[in-house]
Design a protein around this motif. Structure first.
Motif, PDB file in Angstrom:
ATOM      1  N   GLN A   1       0.875  -1.071   0.050  1.00 30.84           N
ATOM      2  CA  GLN A   1      -0.158  -0.096   0.187  1.00 30.84           C
ATOM      3  C   GLN A   1       0.959   1.215  -0.021  1.00 30.84           C
ATOM      4  O   GLN A   1       1.931   1.094   0.215  1.00 30.84           O
ATOM      5  CB  GLN A   1      -0.895  -0.015   1.053  1.00 30.84           C
ATOM      6  N   HIS A   2       0.370   2.388  -0.538  1.00 26.83           N
ATOM      7  CA  HIS A   2       1.249   3.550  -0.994  1.00 26.83           C
ATOM      8  C   HIS A   2       1.988   3.955   0.615  1.00 26.83           C
ATOM      9  O   HIS A   2       3.109   4.168   0.327  1.00 26.83           O
ATOM     10  CB  HIS A   2       0.028   4.753  -1.059  1.00 26.83           C
ATOM     11  N   ASP A   3       1.335   3.956   1.581  1.00 29.17           N
ATOM     12  CA  ASP A   3       2.075   4.538   2.891  1.00 29.17           C
ATOM     13  C   ASP A   3       3.159   3.636   3.217  1.00 29.17           C
ATOM     14  O   ASP A   3       4.332   3.712   3.749  1.00 29.17           O
ATOM     15  CB  ASP A   3       1.258   4.832   3.951  1.00 29.17           C
ATOM     16  N   ILE A   4       2.960   2.249   3.023  1.00 28.01           N
ATOM     17  CA  ILE A   4       4.038   1.353   3.399  1.00 28.01           C
ATOM     18  C   ILE A   4       5.121   1.253   2.491  1.00 28.01           C
ATOM     19  O   ILE A   4       6.257   1.261   2.909  1.00 28.01           O
ATOM     20  CB  ILE A   4       3.382  -0.010   3.543  1.00 28.01           C
ATOM     21  N   GLU A   5       4.426   1.564   1.122  1.00 25.04           N
ATOM     22  CA  GLU A   5       5.853   1.525   0.399  1.00 25.04           C
ATOM     23  C   GLU A   5       6.698   2.743   0.268  1.00 25.04           C
ATOM     24  O   GLU A   5       7.799   2.597   0.272  1.00 25.04           O
ATOM     25  CB  GLU A   5       5.184   1.362  -1.356  1.00 25.04           C
TER      26      GLU A   5
ATOM     27  N   SER B   1      11.927   5.174   1.632  1.00 28.28           N
ATOM     28  CA  SER B   1      12.600   6.166   2.428  1.00 28.28           C
ATOM     29  C   SER B   1      13.522   5.537   3.261  1.00 28.28           C
ATOM     30  O   SER B   1      14.668   5.828   3.381  1.00 28.28           O
ATOM     31  CB  SER B   1      11.539   6.671   3.301  1.00 28.28           C
ATOM     32  N   HIS B   2      13.308   4.174   3.808  1.00 33.91           N
ATOM     33  CA  HIS B   2      14.164   3.536   4.619  1.00 33.91           C
ATOM     34  C   HIS B   2      15.294   3.053   4.142  1.00 33.91           C
ATOM     35  O   HIS B   2      16.420   3.061   4.565  1.00 33.91           O
ATOM     36  CB  HIS B   2      13.559   2.530   5.287  1.00 33.91           C
ATOM     37  N   GLU B   3      15.109   2.471   2.919  1.00 32.26           N
ATOM     38  CA  GLU B   3      16.168   1.656   2.105  1.00 32.26           C
ATOM     39  C   GLU B   3      16.960   2.723   1.406  1.00 32.26           C
ATOM     40  O   GLU B   3      18.361   2.295   1.191  1.00 32.26           O
ATOM     41  CB  GLU B   3      15.546   0.612   0.972  1.00 32.26           C
ATOM     42  N   THR B   4      16.752   4.009   1.138  1.00 30.10           N
ATOM     43  CA  THR B   4      17.387   4.948   0.371  1.00 30.10           C
ATOM     44  C   THR B   4      18.109   6.030   1.220  1.00 30.10           C
ATOM     45  O   THR B   4      18.971   6.690   0.902  1.00 30.10           O
ATOM     46  CB  THR B   4      16.770   5.470  -0.800  1.00 30.10           C
ATOM     47  N   GLY B   5      17.181   6.200   2.437  1.00 28.50           N
ATOM     48  CA  GLY B   5      17.621   7.578   3.122  1.00 28.50           C
ATOM     49  C   GLY B   5      17.036   8.632   2.657  1.00 28.50           C
ATOM     50  O   GLY B   5      17.313   9.915   3.201  1.00 28.50           O
TER      51      GLY B   5
ATOM     52  N   LEU C   1      11.938   1.736  -7.659  1.00 26.33           N
ATOM     53  CA  LEU C   1      12.235   2.932  -6.758  1.00 26.33           C
ATOM     54  C   LEU C   1      13.024   3.066  -5.801  1.00 26.33           C
ATOM     55  O   LEU C   1      13.645   4.123  -5.827  1.00 26.33           O
ATOM     56  CB  LEU C   1      10.700   2.839  -5.829  1.00 26.33           C
ATOM     57  N   ILE C   2      13.575   2.140  -5.159  1.00 28.35           N
ATOM     58  CA  ILE C   2      14.636   2.153  -4.557  1.00 28.35           C
ATOM     59  C   ILE C   2      15.871   2.612  -5.196  1.00 28.35           C
ATOM     60  O   ILE C   2      16.819   3.220  -4.749  1.00 28.35           O
ATOM     61  CB  ILE C   2      15.101   0.611  -3.703  1.00 28.35           C
ATOM     62  N   TYR C   3      16.091   1.846  -6.517  1.00 27.88           N
ATOM     63  CA  TYR C   3      17.229   2.414  -7.374  1.00 27.88           C
ATOM     64  C   TYR C   3      17.138   3.991  -7.662  1.00 27.88           C
ATOM     65  O   TYR C   3      18.238   4.653  -7.495  1.00 27.88           O
ATOM     66  CB  TYR C   3      17.122   1.641  -8.806  1.00 27.88           C
ATOM     67  N   ALA C   4      15.902   4.406  -7.841  1.00 24.91           N
ATOM     68  CA  ALA C   4      15.807   6.100  -8.133  1.00 24.91           C
ATOM     69  C   ALA C   4      16.219   6.678  -6.707  1.00 24.91           C
ATOM     70  O   ALA C   4      16.850   7.839  -6.985  1.00 24.91           O
ATOM     71  CB  ALA C   4      14.431   6.208  -8.532  1.00 24.91           C
TER      72      ALA C   4
END
Length: 267
Positions: free
Chosen positions: A178-182, A187-191, A224-227
């Motif tokens: 879901q949007h908020d979880i993704e 945010s967590h994975e990329t900072g 998304l994490i790559y970006a």
């Protein structure tokens, strides 16, 4: 513990954000050593989930990336020639069965059906692996579990699992969170700031709505994490999105323009 299997333990806790009751269900399945099938689109977290569960359960994890050239010998093992003569080399499936690892066959339908049938004796009450070339019957270690994954939306009639294979597994459905979880995951994975992560997720949702209408696959959480990683390194947001989100998934000029416009809308 044998040196052979020690390397397969997941040493550090992988970040995994549960989206429902999948952790509890998997733990119950492992407690009875039920073979498991993870179904969902590419890049939605199936592999990370298996890594997290292997870490949580304290079990070694042997991962095999399946492909159409993979033979049964690639899974179970083969005889090799060296200076001393002929010796047997266990494949990853045999190693997992001998030592009690979780064996994860990633994108299993990419393998030929005559290859995947070797898993059948391990996925019923027999829990054995015949090594026909060696004349050995390997009984699965009590801790052994087989896990497979595939993307149901990407399969043709030529590439699907036989019913005789599917019915040997319990199954968990995965999808993009879901949007908020993704947003939290990106945010967590990329900072990156959660506001930027929120916009990246919104772009992905736009693209996913185009699946089947010009796109074979939508933008995955992995992309998304790559970006986000590029943005965190100071890359311009528009350039990062073009490079990590838009260009990899389509070569169609009109579709690229539509996705570039979506990026401009949010940034």
């Amino acid at each position: 513990m044998s040196d052979v299997i020690e390397q397969y333990f997941v040493k550090n806790e992988p970040y995994y954000r549960p989206v429902a009751d999948e952790v509890k269900l998997y733990e119950a399945a492992y407690s009875v050593r039920m073979p498991m099938m993870l179904k969902g689109p590419t890049g939605c977290g199936k592999t990370r989930f298996v890594e997290y569960m292997a870490w949580k359960l304290g079990k070694p994890l042997i991962t095999v990336a399946c492909n159409e050239d993979m033979t049964a010998s690639d899974l179970v093992g083969r005889f090799l020639l060296d200076a001393q003569g002929t010796r047997w080399q266990d494949g990853p499936l045999t190693t997992a069965a001998r030592y009690g690892a979780i064996c994860y066959l990633d994108e299993v339908v990419e393998a030929r059906q005559d290859t995947t049938v070797v898993i059948h004796p391990l996925t019923d009450n027999r829990r054995v692996l015949p090594l026909e070339k060696k004349g050995e019957l390997v009984g699965a270690h009590p801790d052994f579990q087989l896990v497979i994954s595939y993307n149901p939306g990407y399969q043709s009639l030529m590439k699907d699992l036989k019913q005789s294979t599917k019915q040997r597994f319990g199954a968990l459905d995965f999808n993009y969170p879901q949007h908020d979880i993704e947003t939290e995951i990106v945010s967590h994975e990329t900072g990156i700031d959660s506001a930027i992560a929120d916009k990246l997720v919104s772009i992905a949702e736009r693209a996913r709505n185009l699946k089947g209408h010009g796109l074979d696959e939508g933008i995955s959480t992995r992309m998304l994490i790559y970006a986000g990683n590029l943005i965190a390194k100071g890359v311009d947001v528009h350039a990062a999105c073009r490079m990590a989100l838009v260009r990899p998934i389509t070569d169609d000029p009109d579709m690229r323009d539509a996705l570039d416009a979506a990026v401009t809308t949010f940034f």
